[in-house]
Design an enzyme around this catalytic site. Structure first.
Site, mmCIF file in Angstrom:
data_model
loop_
_atom_site.group_PDB
_atom_site.id
_atom_site.type_symbol
_atom_site.label_atom_id
_atom_site.label_comp_id
_atom_site.label_asym_id
_atom_site.label_seq_id
_atom_site.Cartn_x
_atom_site.Cartn_y
_atom_site.Cartn_z
ATOM 1 N N GLY A 219 4.786 -32.616 21.185
ATOM 2 C CA GLY A 219 3.952 -31.944 20.193
ATOM 3 C C GLY A 219 4.429 -32.288 18.799
ATOM 4 O O GLY A 219 5.052 -33.332 18.580
ATOM 5 N N SER A 220 4.184 -31.391 17.869
ATOM 6 C CA SER A 220 4.488 -31.696 16.467
ATOM 7 C C SER A 220 5.976 -31.526 16.156
ATOM 8 O O SER A 220 6.692 -30.786 16.851
ATOM 9 C CB SER A 220 3.662 -30.787 15.560
ATOM 10 O OG SER A 220 4.064 -29.457 15.749
ATOM 11 N N THR A 223 6.962 -27.818 15.425
ATOM 12 C CA THR A 223 7.211 -27.010 16.631
ATOM 13 C C THR A 223 8.520 -27.442 17.294
ATOM 14 O O THR A 223 9.282 -26.603 17.777
ATOM 15 C CB THR A 223 6.031 -27.138 17.630
ATOM 16 O OG1 THR A 223 4.829 -26.818 16.945
ATOM 17 C CG2 THR A 223 6.194 -26.221 18.811
ATOM 18 N N GLY A 224 8.793 -28.738 17.291
ATOM 19 C CA GLY A 224 10.039 -29.244 17.879
ATOM 20 C C GLY A 224 11.259 -28.584 17.251
ATOM 21 O O GLY A 224 12.214 -28.211 17.955
ATOM 22 N N GLU A 241 9.420 -34.996 22.258
ATOM 23 C CA GLU A 241 8.592 -36.159 21.854
ATOM 24 C C GLU A 241 7.689 -35.638 20.755
ATOM 25 O O GLU A 241 6.765 -34.868 21.018
ATOM 26 C CB GLU A 241 7.766 -36.668 23.045
ATOM 27 C CG GLU A 241 8.575 -37.168 24.217
ATOM 28 C CD GLU A 241 9.325 -38.458 23.919
ATOM 29 O OE1 GLU A 241 9.131 -39.050 22.849
ATOM 30 O OE2 GLU A 241 10.139 -38.863 24.773
ATOM 31 N N CYS A 275 0.346 -40.244 19.107
ATOM 32 C CA CYS A 275 1.591 -40.115 18.336
ATOM 33 C C CYS A 275 2.065 -41.460 17.820
ATOM 34 O O CYS A 275 2.475 -41.580 16.668
ATOM 35 C CB CYS A 275 2.665 -39.457 19.191
ATOM 36 S SG CYS A 275 2.881 -40.255 20.791
HETATM 37 P P1 NAD Z 1 1.883 -28.433 18.594
HETATM 38 O O1 NAD Z 1 3.321 -28.618 18.290
HETATM 39 O O2 NAD Z 1 1.086 -27.562 17.706
HETATM 40 O O3 NAD Z 1 1.678 -27.828 20.057
HETATM 41 C C1 NAD Z 1 2.161 -28.470 21.227
HETATM 42 C C2 NAD Z 1 2.419 -27.434 22.304
HETATM 43 O O4 NAD Z 1 3.459 -26.557 21.888
HETATM 44 C C3 NAD Z 1 1.223 -26.546 22.629
HETATM 45 O O5 NAD Z 1 1.192 -26.341 24.029
HETATM 46 C C4 NAD Z 1 1.563 -25.240 21.906
HETATM 47 O O6 NAD Z 1 0.945 -24.109 22.459
HETATM 48 C C5 NAD Z 1 3.078 -25.188 22.052
HETATM 49 N N1 NAD Z 1 3.790 -24.403 21.026
HETATM 50 C C6 NAD Z 1 3.424 -24.125 19.758
HETATM 51 N N2 NAD Z 1 4.377 -23.422 19.132
HETATM 52 C C7 NAD Z 1 5.394 -23.256 20.020
HETATM 53 C C8 NAD Z 1 6.693 -22.656 19.954
HETATM 54 N N3 NAD Z 1 7.136 -22.055 18.841
HETATM 55 N N4 NAD Z 1 7.475 -22.708 21.052
HETATM 56 C C9 NAD Z 1 7.071 -23.334 22.170
HETATM 57 N N5 NAD Z 1 5.853 -23.925 22.295
HETATM 58 C C10 NAD Z 1 5.028 -23.890 21.227
HETATM 59 O O7 NAD Z 1 1.282 -29.923 18.673
HETATM 60 P P2 NAD Z 1 -0.224 -30.367 18.919
HETATM 61 O O8 NAD Z 1 -1.010 -30.073 17.674
HETATM 62 O O9 NAD Z 1 -0.699 -29.830 20.222
HETATM 63 O O10 NAD Z 1 -0.067 -31.963 19.087
HETATM 64 C C11 NAD Z 1 -0.151 -32.867 18.029
HETATM 65 C C12 NAD Z 1 1.226 -33.349 17.644
HETATM 66 O O11 NAD Z 1 1.894 -33.854 18.797
HETATM 67 C C13 NAD Z 1 1.204 -34.526 16.669
HETATM 68 O O12 NAD Z 1 2.190 -34.348 15.679
HETATM 69 C C14 NAD Z 1 1.558 -35.726 17.528
HETATM 70 O O13 NAD Z 1 2.131 -36.814 16.833
HETATM 71 C C15 NAD Z 1 2.491 -35.112 18.513
HETATM 72 N N6 NAD Z 1 2.573 -35.920 19.736
HETATM 73 C C16 NAD Z 1 3.733 -36.567 20.016
HETATM 74 C C17 NAD Z 1 3.818 -37.376 21.134
HETATM 75 C C18 NAD Z 1 5.080 -38.134 21.477
HETATM 76 O O14 NAD Z 1 5.214 -38.564 22.630
HETATM 77 N N7 NAD Z 1 6.007 -38.329 20.565
HETATM 78 C C19 NAD Z 1 2.702 -37.517 21.968
HETATM 79 C C20 NAD Z 1 1.538 -36.839 21.649
HETATM 80 C C21 NAD Z 1 1.485 -36.027 20.529
#
Ligand code: NAD
Length: 469
Positions: A219-220, A223-224, A241, A275
């Site tokens: 994810g983002s 959030t990471g 990731e 990503c």
């Molecule tokens: P996001 O971080 O908003 O959400 C991802 C997941 O995390 C969702 O399931 C969400 O419900 C959960 N989440 C949100 N807050 C949380 C918390 N505090 N604790 C635990 N879980 C939580 O990301 P998104 O908008 O769904 O995805 C887009 C982002 O993901 C972009 O920045 C993109 O570059 C990245 N991404 C990275 C990869 C990679 O492999 N590096 C692949 C695909 C997407």
């Protein structure tokens, strides 16, 4: 309206709350799913904990056979999953088909990887071995751009290495993941895989849960960072990731007409919601205009539309939040003095449709250069000195991927090695395969997925040290 259920301890179950799922092609709610409660998370963790001793003590070949059965289930039910994926994610049929096929490929390849115990020393004095032991219960948290692939890639690796799993899809795209869970439930023993839909709060509860031993997250970057902070309380293992702002650097000896298609599609595939898509294109001044022309020709031939239409090449942006963000970046572009070569006008109609937008004469400091748009808009930046281009490419908090495009492959390799990124490609970009480690440098991630290296992240390395004295 159909409401999809969660998989807990071998049963599809309902909840007291619902998540409505919007089709990004028309902004209408077309289905819903049950949103798991805190109590249901506890029940799922208990089930996974109870299933762990038997699952982890199976022979690795037996676990691999289960994962191969999962691949078979995906292949047998591909048509249904593809239709559902188009509706909830918005991608065109060809992309949805590719995602389902890739998910099955990742299952099969992961089942073919071998993470064997190692002997580090075997002398008259000592034998020293390293054993890779499963961690226990793994929490997998997925985003909305490739919901099926990115969620289950984690699951396959966790299962092969002997862990049990709680998977949470994004609340924007939970359905394909839940439907696949129902199919996998016919194959797997109860409790080994649990799939719980929920919002960000459920993700937070997973990270804090003392019964979960590792979080594998995609994810983002924002959030990471929150996950790392929250995981500290229980010292959970984490693999992250995260976001990217990948640069591609085009050297003056590259042939624009030969590389334009690859450049275009590695920037705009899945409407830029990848990503490791190219998100900053640095082009040498000698071929700058030619590259811009070639890319514009391709952009003018793309069809942005509903993923169910056969002639659609790019679907809508997946959700309102992301659509608004990309529209906002476009407004900044219009004020910045950069030149819009194609697109740039957002249609006033239902659906999160955003035209393929190429932005020439973008420069360092522009929002579109500094931020990850995660949508179909690409800045093209002119350079005259390759050292300067490498410096600009590296001048980012992100470090997921990067690429060098040249006819001189050796020079390409040398320059690629200077990119501060998890992967550096030469004459291609975004090529990620299950037998290759994939991860990000800097704020793009922690640890890797894929390959035997990725499997190790789902294990604890234990040293067995035997004296022969
Ligand atoms: P996001 O971080 O908003 O959400 C991802 C997941 O995390 C969702 O399931 C969400 O419900 C959960 N989440 C949100 N807050 C949380 C918390 N505090 N604790 C635990 N879980 C939580 O990301 P998104 O908008 O769904 O995805 C887009 C982002 O993901 C972009 O920045 C993109 O570059 C990245 N991404 C990275 C990869 C990679 O492999 N590096 C692949 C695909 C997407």
């Amino acid at each position: 309206m159909k409401s999809f259920e969660n998989l807990i301890n071998g049963k599809m179950v309902q909840s007291t709350e619902q998540i409505e799922v919007v089709n990004p092609a028309d902004e209408k709610v077309f289905a819903s799913c049950h949103s798991a409660t805190v109590h249901q998370l506890d029940v799922a963790v208990e089930a996974a904990t109870a299933a762990f001793p038997k699952w982890s003590s199976l022979k690795v070949e037996e676990r691999k056979n289960y994962v191969l059965e999962m691949a078979k289930a995906l292949e047998e039910n591909a048509a249904e999953l593809i239709d559902l994926l188009i509706q909830e994610q918005g991608k065109p049929r060809s992309n949805a088909t590719q995602e389902v096929q890739y998910t099955s490929l990742f299952a099969k390849t992961t089942a073919g990887l071998n993470l064997a115990n190692q002997t580090l020393q075997d002398t008259d004095e000592m034998r020293i071995e390293v054993h890779y032991k499963p961690l226990g219960v793994v929490g997998a948290i997925a985003p909305w751009n490739y919901p099926l692939l990115l969620g289950y890639w984690k699951v396959f690796a966790a299962l092969v290495t002997g862990n049990c799993v709680i998977l949470k899809p994004s609340p924007y795209t939970p359905l394909t993941t839940l439907r696949a869970a129902e199919m996998f439930n016919k194959v797997l023993p109860p409790g080994v895989l649990n799939v719980l839909a929920g919002g960000d709060e459920l993700g937070r509860q997973m990270v804090e849960h003392p019964g979960i031993h590792k979080i594998s997250f995609t994810g983002s970057s924002d959030t990471g960072k929150k996950i790392v902070a929250a995981a500290a309380k229980t010292l959970k293992r984490v693999t992250l990731e995260l976001g990217g702002n990948d640069a591609a650097i085009i050297l003056p000896d590259a042939k624009p007409e030969q590389i334009a298609e690859r450049l275009f599609w590695t920037s705009f595939n899945n409407s830029g919601q990848i990503c490791m898509a190219i998100k900053r294109l640095y082009v040498h001044e000698e071929i700058y205009d030619q590259v811009c022309d070639e890319l514009s020709k391709i952009a003018n031939n793309t069809v942005v539309g509903d993923g169910t239409n056969e002639d659609t090449t790019l679907g809508p942006i997946q959700n309102r939040m992301q659509f608004d963000k990309v529209c906002d970046i476009l407004e900044d572009v219009k004020k910045s003095g950069a030149r819009i070569l194609s697109g740039g006008e957002v249609p006033d109609k239902p659906g999160y449709y955003f035209p393929v937008t190429l932005v020439a004469d973008a420069k360092k400091g522009d929002r579109i250069v500094e931020e990850e748009p995660f949508g179909p808009i690409l800045p093209i930046i002119k350079f005259s000195n390759v050292d300067d281009a490498i410096e600009q490419a590296n001048d980012s908090p992100y470090g997921l991927g990067g690429s060098i495009w040249t006819q001189d492959v050796e020079k390409g390799v040398q320059l690629a090695a200077r990119l501060n990124s998890g992967t550096a490609w030469v004459n291609q970009h975004s090529v990620v395969l299950p037998h290759i480690p994939f991860g990000g440098a800097k704020e793009s991630g922690l640890g890797v997925e894929g390959s035997v290296e990725g499997l190790k992240h789902f294990t604890e390395a234990q040293v067995i040290n035997i004296s022969k004295a």
